[in-house]
Design a protein around this motif. Sequence first.
Motif, short mmCIF file in Angstrom:
data_model
loop_
_atom_site.label_atom_id
_atom_site.label_comp_id
_atom_site.label_asym_id
_atom_site.label_seq_id
_atom_site.Cartn_x
_atom_site.Cartn_y
_atom_site.Cartn_z
N UNK A 1 0.78 -1.23 0.00
CA UNK A 1 0.00 0.00 0.00
C UNK A 1 0.81 1.28 0.00
N UNK A 2 2.13 1.16 0.10
CA UNK A 2 2.95 2.36 0.05
C UNK A 2 2.96 2.97 -1.34
N UNK A 3 3.56 4.15 -1.42
CA UNK A 3 3.65 4.81 -2.71
C UNK A 3 3.98 6.28 -2.56
N UNK A 4 3.79 7.00 -3.65
CA UNK A 4 4.06 8.44 -3.70
C UNK A 4 2.74 9.19 -3.64
N UNK A 5 2.66 10.16 -2.75
CA UNK A 5 1.43 10.94 -2.60
C UNK A 5 1.81 12.38 -2.30
N UNK A 6 0.96 13.31 -2.69
CA UNK A 6 1.21 14.71 -2.38
C UNK A 6 0.84 15.02 -0.94
N UNK A 7 1.46 16.04 -0.41
CA UNK A 7 1.12 16.48 0.94
C UNK A 7 -0.37 16.75 1.04
N UNK A 8 -0.96 16.30 2.15
CA UNK A 8 -2.39 16.42 2.35
C UNK A 8 -3.18 15.21 1.87
N UNK A 9 -2.51 14.32 1.15
CA UNK A 9 -3.17 13.13 0.62
C UNK A 9 -3.25 12.01 1.63
N UNK A 10 -3.74 10.86 1.16
CA UNK A 10 -3.97 9.71 2.03
C UNK A 10 -3.40 8.45 1.40
N UNK A 11 -3.05 7.53 2.26
CA UNK A 11 -2.66 6.17 1.85
C UNK A 11 -3.18 5.21 2.89
N UNK A 12 -3.45 3.99 2.46
CA UNK A 12 -3.79 2.93 3.40
C UNK A 12 -2.79 1.80 3.24
N UNK A 13 -2.06 1.53 4.31
CA UNK A 13 -1.12 0.42 4.32
C UNK A 13 -1.80 -0.82 4.86
N UNK A 14 -1.38 -1.97 4.35
CA UNK A 14 -1.88 -3.25 4.81
C UNK A 14 -0.72 -4.10 5.28
N UNK A 15 -0.99 -4.90 6.29
CA UNK A 15 -0.01 -5.86 6.80
C UNK A 15 -0.72 -7.20 6.87
N UNK A 16 -0.33 -8.12 6.00
CA UNK A 16 -0.96 -9.43 5.93
C UNK A 16 -0.11 -10.45 6.67
N UNK A 17 -0.74 -11.23 7.54
CA UNK A 17 -0.05 -12.27 8.29
C UNK A 17 -0.28 -13.63 7.66
N UNK A 18 0.70 -14.50 7.80
CA UNK A 18 0.66 -15.78 7.10
C UNK A 18 -0.07 -16.87 7.86
#
Length: 123
Positions: free
Chosen positions: A8-25
């Motif tokens: 879910x990481x990436x490049x975003x402008x200031x003020x923007x949003x991202x959602x990171x995910x952490x998947x367990x095995x």
Amino acid sequence: QVQLEESGGGLVQAGGSLRLSCAGSQRTFNTYPVSWFRQTPGKEREFVAGINGSGGRTYYADFVEGRFTVSRDNAENTVYLQMNSLKPEDTAVYYCALGPVAGSTRLDHYVYWGQGTQVTVSS
């Protein structure tokens, strides 16, 4: 052994949003607290947010200031970090980690770590 995988990481402008995910095995992932940390070059890895096994208790670093929300979906073996109002200083590699102490800021309290996902916030 539990494997963790961030996405879910990436490049975003200031003020923007991202959602990171952490998947367990493994399903045992669901019974343990999970936290998010971040690290920039030359700095120590720092605690960002954590959540207990049931999802009923959350913990945040002061610098989050209400901008981030940690949650989990145990049916999907996944923990999320919703990041809003991102700032350039949030740029870092974000890691999820699993350990027995919910909300701990100590790196040595965590047994398993993911490989990280890069978040870059442009000004």
